[in-house]
Design an enzyme around this catalytic site. Structure first.
Site, PDB file in Angstrom:
ATOM      1  CB  ALA A 290      43.839  32.463  59.577  1.00 43.06           C
ATOM      2  CD  GLU A 294      44.706  30.607  52.243  1.00 41.44           C
ATOM      3  OE1 GLU A 294      45.374  30.492  53.160  1.00 41.44           O
ATOM      4  OE2 GLU A 294      43.338  30.776  52.030  1.00 41.44           O
ATOM      5  CG  ASP A 336      36.300  58.517  15.678  1.00 38.98           C
ATOM      6  OD1 ASP A 336      36.000  59.935  15.640  1.00 38.98           O
ATOM      7  OD2 ASP A 336      36.373  57.738  14.976  1.00 38.98           O
ATOM      8  CG  ASP A 694      36.175  53.420  13.374  1.00 39.31           C
ATOM      9  OD1 ASP A 694      36.851  54.436  13.676  1.00 39.31           O
ATOM     10  OD2 ASP A 694      35.253  53.523  12.617  1.00 39.31           O
ATOM     11  CG  ASN A 786      40.876  30.103  54.307  1.00 36.40           C
ATOM     12  OD1 ASN A 786      39.860  30.248  55.112  1.00 36.40           O
ATOM     13  ND2 ASN A 786      42.346  30.551  54.383  1.00 36.40           N
ATOM     14  CG  ASP A 790      37.585  31.528  51.361  1.00 33.77           C
ATOM     15  OD1 ASP A 790      36.366  31.783  51.963  1.00 33.77           O
ATOM     16  OD2 ASP A 790      38.611  32.070  51.743  1.00 33.77           O
TER      17      ASP A 790
END
Length: 957
Positions: A290, A294, A336, A694, A786, A790
């Site tokens: 839990a 994951e 630059d 560059d 999950n 998720d």
């Protein structure tokens, strides 16, 4: 054998260099060259061995959360196999771990190609003298002591000390950052500490010969060259971990530590209450599953990938996924000048003729842009203004006293295929396309960019350079020489077209040329002014007095102080070339000021950076006056602000440098190793640094910076391979767009972390109550929750609309943990409320005899889907369009349907150990989920009411 650590060759005379390298005017013998090649190795940059595939794969399992999951899988497998059950939990956990490891492996398994690109840059063929005979060899075979021949168009194959040179000029921008052609002189002997950019008696590997020819003595090859030193810097420069990586590492440690404490307390309580040890162990396994989000690694990877795709559409190519998030945290951009803030080409900006200053309205040459005329206070005795023929004569002189030319149009890839590129005239002007100098559409410049700027100025004013040269062919020339600092040509002027404006009305003299010829000179103002005895004022040719000569010198100095490179042009009789050293029979035509112009989009991009709380610092190898002028012109720095030079930086300790970088925004004459030190000093002060560049010289600093940004059009392959991001359009404004996308990704990840961790806390607290009622959920059921909540819904959060205020807030502090700014408190409040509702449902359902484990499982899933909807926007759900993020709505509906299918399909219910629910049971689950969503909306409203106004947020450092 020569010393493998040779002296400073620029500080020795050519004869001393030959002696030190045991060489001779006939070059090395084949035997000598073979011995040195065997001792020193070939003239190439050997690649550094990188991580192997196995190492990359093993690194994926270094995350503490994945290690915890592997431990849970092992214990679960032992329990299931001991009970002769199918290890379903272990199989599910194993699939998750393998999926996360595979995603990380694919992301990180790209091989490093920076040194290979360096090798390709430095492997031309070379003309070398061996055994007294000139021959062409591969650059790999060069050794110190070889004599090599240089000619216009060559790429220098090794570092070398110049022995002879005739009008030799090199372009060293890729190594030093300077855009101007560097004149080389063999006879110079320079001080020992002379910087690389000022070693005018040496040539360096990887640079290009623009004009002239010469002979040189190879002094260093391979990694001993200046280019090799940069390669070694690149090897020694580790990559910084991104702020997100540091925050996730910290998050993993906090989650695992907190879970162990909570589970340990619950197990002690269970033992004290006399619960069976096996049930307590199962509870511990469920709690461990839990607490681990994951889906977090996968969601973050995919969110970064989605941000990458959006950036590509905005002309920013991300080479490493963590760079997306790093952009959102950037506080300093080190850029630059040449090719990044400027266009990396010389363009004429100002013309001075008579007592008039002429300038174009735009720095970039565009069609139809008229010259602006401004009167200049004349010197004593001068007639104000300029003659009608003065401007055409000045521009024509710049075309004729000029060795540059336009090359042929390329045969492929032309956007306007089939059309003939224009060759001149104001109507044909367009945006130049050459890399190192101005160019007509589709036609590259061949030659010195400074001379190419004069060609473009004539075309821009409506003259046709090629037609002028056809009408006035060159008859004789005096080549440019660094000692003289000027060049001259004699051209045919049979019809007197060029001389029409040179008659002196006051003296009644005719044109100064003889026999239809005209001499034209071009060079340094102070040198040519000393040779002129007349000039063109407002009425024609007039004597040049000492006072007027000083006035012209002041005009030239004023243009130089504004960052322009100044040339003087003069004309006279062809007799003036008979004795060029002594002749003063010249007429000053005027001055030409040119510069590398700033990109048109840069000032607006800098303004957006300031509003977003991002500081911009310019680091260049160019002259300090030029750097100051460009910085002030684009609004990057104060005109009176400090400019630190590379030599000054070398004298500063690390502590002194840390103080200096806090107050300086412009650096000039900076070698590569000092760029690296500046970036490191800023990082030591807590800044998240982006470095743009560059050239080859930028690569080590790009690697050191938190995010390296390379120019895609004009950048070298070395630069691109060392960078995290490549600008496909070389547009500085694209960096700002990329920062906005980075902040969007960071905000999405923060929303996801709040969403998933608050839900996990609710699950963890519910599971920890197992000693009171028994284990409510199995590890497999928790994995399902999950993954359903998720997974797809969390990914859909990344596809939501952009917050329009993202670029009006300062960036997040670099070292700030992920739980800062109230995030941790919000996670805790939401998680505890979620747990309270779940525990209340658990107790009520258990006392009423309902299937409470299945009800808890269903409520946890449905409530988290409602949480996903609420997390999709900072605004209340009732004021948000359901189709504002259709992906989120669709994913929530799909996940909800999958959850209901799990309850209704008997085979799935048996596999997940679920009990069928009645309509009343399901309504209770939906009601509890609705209460949780209502709380989330109230939490959101309180949070928005406490947020400071935008003006205060911007003022907060």
């Amino acid at each position: 054998m020569p010393d493998p650590a040779p002296p400073s060759w620029h500080a020795l005379a050519p004869e001393s260099c030959l002696a030190a390298l045991a060489s001779s005017p006939q070059g090395l013998t084949t035997e000598q060259a073979g011995e040195r090649l065997a001792a020193l190795g070939p003239n190439r940059l050997e690649p550094e061995p990188g991580r192997g595939r196995l190492r990359i794969l093993l690194d994926q399992f270094g995350n503490v959360m994945l290690l915890l999951l592997l431990a849970v899988a092992a214990v679960a497998a032992w329990l299931d196999l001991s009970a002769q059950r199918l290890p379903r939990d272990t199989i599910a956990i194993g699939l998750i771990v393998v999926l996360n490891a595979a995603l990380g492996y694919v992301q990180e398994s790209r091989a490093e190609r920076a040194l290979q690109a360096l090798r390709q840059l430095a492997q031309p063929q070379v003309s070398v003298c061996r055994d007294g005979q000139w021959q062409v060899l591969a650059a790999e075979q060069l050794v110190p002591g070889d004599r090599i021949r240089l000619a216009a168009g060559d790429r220098v194959a090794a570092d070398a000390r110049l022995l002879e040179g005739s009008a030799l000029g090199l372009r060293e921008a890729a190594l030093t950052g300077e855009s101007d052609t560097v004149d080389k002189r063999a006879e110079l002997v320079l001080p020992d500490g002379t910087p690389v950019a000022e070693r005018r008696n040496c040539v360096f590997q990887g640079t290009e010969v623009v004009r002239g020819q010469g002979l040189a003595l190879v002094s260093a090859t391979g990694l001993a060259t200046e280019l090799g030193r940069i390669a070694l810097l690149l090897r020694r420069t580790p990559r910084e971990r991104s702020p997100l990586q540091r925050r996730l590492d910290q998050l993993s440690e906090q989650l695992v530590g907190g879970a162990l404490v909570l589970v340990g307390a619950a197990m002690l309580l269970g033992v004290w209450l006399g619960q069976p040890l096996l049930e307590l162990l199962e509870m511990a396994l469920a709690a461990a599953v839990a607490v681990v989000p994951e889906g977090l690694p996968a969601v973050i990877t995919v969110t970064l990938a989605i941000g990458t795709q959006r950036m590509v559409r905005r002309q920013a190519l991300i080479r490493r996924l963590p760079a997306v998030e790093t952009l959102g945290s950037v506080t300093v951009i080190c850029t630059d000048k040449t090719g990044t803030l400027t266009e990396n080409r010389q363009v004429v900006q100002t013309l001075r003729l008579g007592t008039v200053s002429l300038a174009w309205g735009r720095e970039s040459p565009l069609a139809g842009d008229p010259l602006r005329r401004q009167a200049v206070a004349p010197p004593a005795g001068a007639r104000p203004g300029s003659t009608a023929g003065a401007l055409p004569l000045l521009l024509s002189a710049g075309v004729l006293c000029n060795d540059a030319r336009w090359g042929p149009a390329p045969t492929g890839g032309n956007p306007a295929a089939g059309e003939t590129p224009p060759t001149g005239g104001s109507e044909a002007l367009g945006e130049p396309t050459a890399d190192a100098g101005p160019a007509l559409p589709g036609r590259p410049l061949l030659g010195d960019p400074t001379e190419g700027a004069l060609l473009l100025a004539a075309e821009r004013a409506g003259l046709e350079a090629e037609a002028i040269r056809r009408r006035h062919p060159r008859l004789a020339e005096l080549p440019f020489c660094a000692e003289r600092q000027w060049m001259a040509v004699v051209v045919l002027d049979a019809g007197g077209e060029l001389q029409a404006g040179l008659a002196d009305p006051a003296a009644g003299d005719g044109p100064p040329a003889a026999g239809g010829q005209l001499a034209i000179a071009k060079g340094a103002p102070e040198v040519l002014l000393a040779r002129c005895d007349r000039w063109l004022d407002g009425a024609g040719v007039a004597p040049l007095t000492a006072l007027q000569r000083r006035w012209w010198l002041e005009q030239a100095q004023g243009l130089a102080a504004s960052g322009q490179r100044v040339l003087a042009l003069a004309c006279g009789s062809s007799r003036a070339l008979a004795e060029p050293a002594a002749s003063t029979d010249w007429i000053l035509l005027g001055l030409v000021g040119q510069r590398d112009p700033a990109r048109a989009e840069v000032p607006a991009a800098l303004a957006r950076c300031r509003s977003a709380g991002i500081r911009v610092v310019m680091i260049t190898g160019d002259h300090p006056l030029t750097a100051r002028s460009i910085g002030a012109g684009i609004g990057l720095a104060d005109p009176q602000g400090p400019v630190l030079l590379g030599q000054e930086l070398e004298r500063l300790s690390d502590a002194e440098l840390a103080v200096a970088v806090a107050g300086c925004d412009v650096y000039a004459r900076v070698p590569p190793e000092q760029k690296l030190r500046i970036v490191q000093a800023l990082q030591a002060g807590g800044a998240i640094v982006a470095m743009t560049g560059d050239g080859v010289n930028d690569a080590p600093a790009l690697r050191q910076a938190h995010i390296g940004v390379a120019m895609g059009l004009q950048g070298t392959e070395v630069c691109k391979e060392a960078a995290d991001m490549v600008l496909l359009d070389d547009n500085f404004a694209t960096i700002v767009s990329a920062v906005e996308e980075g902040r969007r990704v960071l905000a999405t990840i923060r929303r996801f972390v709040i969403y998933v961790l608050a839900s996990n806390i609710g699950e963890l607290v519910a599971i920890s109550a197992a000693p009171l009622l028994g284990v409510p959920l199995t590890p497999l059921q928790i994995l399902w929750i999950n993954l359903v909540t998720d997974g797809v819904p969390a990914l859909a959060l990344a596809l939501g609309p952009v917050d329009q205020e993202l670029m009006q807030r300062p960036p997040l502090p670099a070292r700030e943990p992920i739980f800062a700014q109230g995030t941790g408190a919000a996670i805790l409040r939401i998680g505890l409320m979620f747990a309270a509702l779940t525990l209340g449902l658990m107790v009520v359902a258990a006392r009423s005899g309902a299937p409470w484990p299945t009800m808890v499982f269903t409520t946890l899933c449905l409530a988290q889907l409602g949480h996903a909807l609420a997390a999709g926007s900072e605004r209340p759900l009732l004021t948000t369009s359901p189709l504002g993020n259709p992906w989120l709505l669709g994913s929530v509906l799909l996940s909800g349907a999958a959850q209901l299918a799990l309850l209704q399909v008997p085979a799935l219910a048996r596999f997940f150990q679920l009990t069928p629910l009645t309509a009343t049971n399901l309504a209770i689950c939906l009601g509890c989920s609705g209460l949780f969503v209502a709380y989330l909306e109230a939490e959101k409203a309180v949070r928005r009411s406490r947020r400071p106004p935008l003006s205060q947020a911007q003022a907060t450092p």
